[in-house]
Design a protein around this motif. Structure first.
Motif, PDB file in Angstrom:
ATOM      1  N   LEU A  86       0.799  -1.299   0.075  1.00  0.00           N
ATOM      2  CA  LEU A  86      -0.007   0.103   0.144  1.00  0.00           C
ATOM      3  C   LEU A  86       0.885   1.336  -0.057  1.00  0.00           C
ATOM      4  CD1 LEU A  86      -2.837   1.355   0.311  1.00  0.00           C
ATOM      5  CD2 LEU A  86      -2.428   1.362   2.797  1.00  0.00           C
ATOM      6  N   VAL A  87       0.564   2.344  -1.101  1.00  0.00           N
ATOM      7  CA  VAL A  87       1.483   3.420  -1.066  1.00  0.00           C
ATOM      8  C   VAL A  87       0.456   4.551  -0.841  1.00  0.00           C
ATOM      9  CG1 VAL A  87       2.878   4.589  -2.598  1.00  0.00           C
ATOM     10  CG2 VAL A  87       2.944   2.225  -2.844  1.00  0.00           C
ATOM     11  N   PRO A  88       0.564   5.273   0.377  1.00  0.00           N
ATOM     12  CA  PRO A  88      -0.530   6.172   0.674  1.00  0.00           C
ATOM     13  C   PRO A  88       0.083   7.437  -0.057  1.00  0.00           C
ATOM     14  CG  PRO A  88       0.498   5.398   2.630  1.00  0.00           C
ATOM     15  CD  PRO A  88       1.317   4.789   1.462  1.00  0.00           C
ATOM     16  N   ALA A  89      -1.083   8.057  -0.375  1.00  0.00           N
ATOM     17  CA  ALA A  89      -0.850   9.497  -1.181  1.00  0.00           C
ATOM     18  C   ALA A  89      -0.737  10.621  -0.135  1.00  0.00           C
ATOM     19  CB  ALA A  89      -2.109   9.731  -2.061  1.00  0.00           C
ATOM     20  N   PRO A  90       0.256  11.542  -0.414  1.00  0.00           N
ATOM     21  CA  PRO A  90       0.413  12.825   0.452  1.00  0.00           C
ATOM     22  C   PRO A  90      -0.821  13.690   0.173  1.00  0.00           C
ATOM     23  CG  PRO A  90       1.636  13.039  -1.753  1.00  0.00           C
ATOM     24  CD  PRO A  90       1.074  11.502  -1.666  1.00  0.00           C
ATOM     25  N   PRO A  91      -1.274  14.314   1.480  1.00  0.00           N
ATOM     26  CA  PRO A  91      -2.371  15.192   1.301  1.00  0.00           C
ATOM     27  C   PRO A  91      -2.329  15.996   0.266  1.00  0.00           C
ATOM     28  CG  PRO A  91      -0.962  15.701   3.406  1.00  0.00           C
ATOM     29  CD  PRO A  91      -0.326  14.404   2.594  1.00  0.00           C
ATOM     30  N   VAL A  92      -3.674  16.395  -0.295  1.00  0.00           N
ATOM     31  CA  VAL A  92      -3.634  17.518  -1.295  1.00  0.00           C
ATOM     32  C   VAL A  92      -4.875  18.516  -0.918  1.00  0.00           C
ATOM     33  CG1 VAL A  92      -4.380  18.055  -3.770  1.00  0.00           C
ATOM     34  CG2 VAL A  92      -2.884  15.873  -2.893  1.00  0.00           C
ATOM     35  N   ALA A  93      -4.487  19.811  -0.672  1.00  0.00           N
ATOM     36  CA  ALA A  93      -5.686  20.613  -0.516  1.00  0.00           C
ATOM     37  C   ALA A  93      -6.524  21.032  -1.926  1.00  0.00           C
ATOM     38  CB  ALA A  93      -5.032  22.004   0.135  1.00  0.00           C
TER      39      ALA A  93
END
Length: 601
Positions: free
Chosen positions: A372-379
């Motif tokens: 599982l590769v989490p995505a960095p948060p995006v505003a």
């Protein structure tokens, strides 16, 4: 890295956005009336994938905007300089007994390629700068005997990634490994400057000619005959929100000519961007043969055929994977089971099921331990085109020799950055003169749409600007007070180049992407947009805020922003600044503290 071109195969489309405002209903039907402000056209489908692959293959270019990234610092020598960009080639012997003299600058950006010997017995003399940003690629030798300063970055071996965070507080079931969030692969692993060739069905109709122009000069097009016209997808947007989509055109791809087959035979890597309109189908035999020789990434479509056997990576999104597989459920385990099922059914090496804001799940046939590769948060942002960006980034990474795990990590990071920068709508193409121009590293997306929405409901748009190189209490207080003036607050930020011209050598201290992310996380800030010029006048002309806020003891009459706002009836206000707080003072205090610490040692 393979010397052949990266060949993108698939269905070219023409994407068209009709942008405007809707403030009333039609008198003869309960439908909104859209006052058109402009029309934007860009290459879509496999064309978008090719444009993104070309930008991603050159690490000097930002994939979302197409602009040059700030170059890496030049290599320097000398006692006060910085030892940077040190690379150990594959199969090299150990990099050992490295000594950094007293008072030297930091030893930075040391990259050890896969297969290199150990980086060992590195000695940093008293008073030397920190050993920082050391990146060890998976498979490299050990990093041993090194006293490592804080913030050293060591890329993990892909099969073990302990301590990674779960995705959006969801529970990760046993057997699912997680990978840490990474920005991108080291520059040495990027396919810098690789040629990108688009193989697609194309005729001589007007839409096809526009799509060719939107691709630009950097992509070579090799056409499969098209019996019909190029498909056109038109979105009608009001206040930045889609109201309606119209699809027209279409045709049937013909028999590929010898040039198409030669291009596939010479490919160093292949990306199939299948949009279910037949281009991949007529090339299926050639693609099957190519998959035995070079890395092949297949981005499937529900109306298209399955990936060819032997493909290195298939990249369905969660909805597509559910349509392709009969495995039920919506949990992380269900996504993993579907990915493994599809990898076995299709005969591909890996399947990466993309999960939107949650990242991606990399699986393979028979495996019970997906990654599982989490995505960095995006505003905010626009997810349109994120799948194309993911597949393009993965293909570029595999072409450069990356492992599938590394390729998916990079693809997740690039797709998140692409969404945050405005998605497909930020990709350059053709625009009518009335469409708002692009500014800096952040294209007109959320900020402009937000301003239109607030104005449409009679609200007050407030904007402020600055460098925000080190966010401090003075900045936070100013932004909180500015936000209370109106109904939304948009922050205009100097780009890295603009800040460097304004502040001089050694600046910025914080890169633009980080500055924008920190600002967007503040509760007082509704949108962030960047500008490249020395002042934000040109940006304000497009944004047209009702109020421009400046902090400090300026006279509003002498500000160039004041002259701009007067043209549409806006107002400039000056707010008092929290005394004693400034980025320059903080930087000087930090430098003095560091010098005192070195003397004490």
């Amino acid at each position: 890295m393979s010397r052949g071109p990266l060949v993108v195969v698939g269905d070219l489309l023409l994407d068209e956005d009709i942008e405007g405002e809707a403030s009333r209903l039609a008198p003869d039907a309960p439908a909104p009336v859209v006052d058109v402000a402009g029309v934007r056209r860009r290459a879509g489908g496999a064309g978008l994938a090719a444009v993104l692959a070309a930008r991603l293959s050159d690490r000097r270019t930002d994939p979302a905007t197409g602009r040059r990234r700030d170059p890496k610092p030049a290599r320097r020598t000398g006692r006060a300089g910085t030892l940077s960009g040190v690379e150990a080639a594959p199969d090299a012997g150990p990099l050992a007994d490295v000594q950094v003299a007293p008072d030297a600058g930091p030893l930075a950006d040391v990259q050890v390629a896969p297969g290199a010997g150990p980086l060992a017995d590195v000695q940093v003399a008293p008073g030397a700068g920190p050993l920082a940003d050391v990146q060890v690629a998976p498979g490299a030798g050990a990093l041993a005997g090194v006293e490592v300063a804080p913030h050293v970055e060591v890329a993990p071996h892909v099969e073990a990634a302990p301590g990674a965070e779960s995705v959006h507080d969801s529970e990760v079931p046993p057997g699912v490994a997680t990978a840490p969030r990474v920005a991108s692969l080291p520059d040495s692993e990027a396919a810098a400057g690789v040629e990108v060739v688009l193989v697609t069905a194309l005729g001589s109709d007007e839409a096809g000619e526009i799509a060719r122009r939107c691709l630009g000069d950097g992509i070579r097009v090799v056409a499969v005959p098209l019996d019909g016209t190029l498909p056109v997808k038109t979105r009608v947007l009001a206040g930045g929100r889609p109201l309606l989509r119209l699809d027209r055109g279409g045709g049937t791809p013909g028999r590929p000519g010898p040039e198409v087959l030669r291009v596939l035979e010479s490919a160093g890597a292949i990306l199939v961007a299948d949009y279910g309109r037949g281009t991949a189908d007529v090339l299926r035999d050639a693609l099957t043969e190519a998959a035995r020789r070079v890395p092949l990434v297949w981005d499937p479509h529900p109306r298209g055929g399955p990936p060819v056997a032997g493909a290195r990576l298939a990249t369905p999104n969660a909805k597509e994977a559910a349509a392709f597989s009969d495995r039920p459920g919506s949990s992380l385990r269900a996504h993993a089971d579907r990915g493994a099922d599809l990898a076995e059914r299709w005969g591909v090496t890996h399947v990466a099921v993309t999960l939107g804001a949650a990242g991606a799940l990399l699986t393979r046939a028979g495996s019970t331990a997906p990654l599982l590769v989490p995505a960095p948060p995006v505003a905010g942002g626009d997810p349109c085109g994120a799948g194309d960006c993911f597949a393009a980034a993965a293909a570029v990474a595999l072409a450069a020799g990356a492992l599938p795990e590394e390729a998916v990590e990079r693809a997740v990071a690039e797709a998140a950055a692409f969404v945050g920068a405005g998605g497909a709508s930020a990709v350059s193409g053709e625009a009518t003169p009335s469409a708002p121009p692009s500014h800096g590293a952040e294209p007109p997306g959320d900020a402009f749409a937000l301003a239109r929405r607030v104005r449409a409901r009679g609200g007050t748009v407030v904007a402020t600007g600055g460098c925000f190189d080190l966010l401090h209490a003075g900045h936070v207080g100013l932004l909180e007070r500015a936000a209370r003036i109106g109904d939304c607050l948009i922050v205009c930020v100097n780009s890295d180049a603009s800040l460097a011209r304004l502040k001089g050598p050694g600046r910025p201290l914080t890169p633009l992407a980080d500055r924008m992310r920190v600002l967007a996380a503040l509760g007082s800030v509704d949108a962030v947009v960047a500008f490249d010029e020395d002042t934000p006048e040109r940006l304000l002309e497009a944004l047209r805020p009702d109020v421009w806020v400046k902090g400090g003891d300026y006279s509003p009459d002498g500000l160039p922003e004041t002259r701009a706002l007067r043209r549409w009836g806006g107002q400039t206000v000056v707010l008092p600044y929290l005394d004693g707080r400034s980025t320059t003072r903080i930087a000087h205090r930090a430098a003095r503290a560091a010098a005192a610490g070195r003397r004490a040692r």
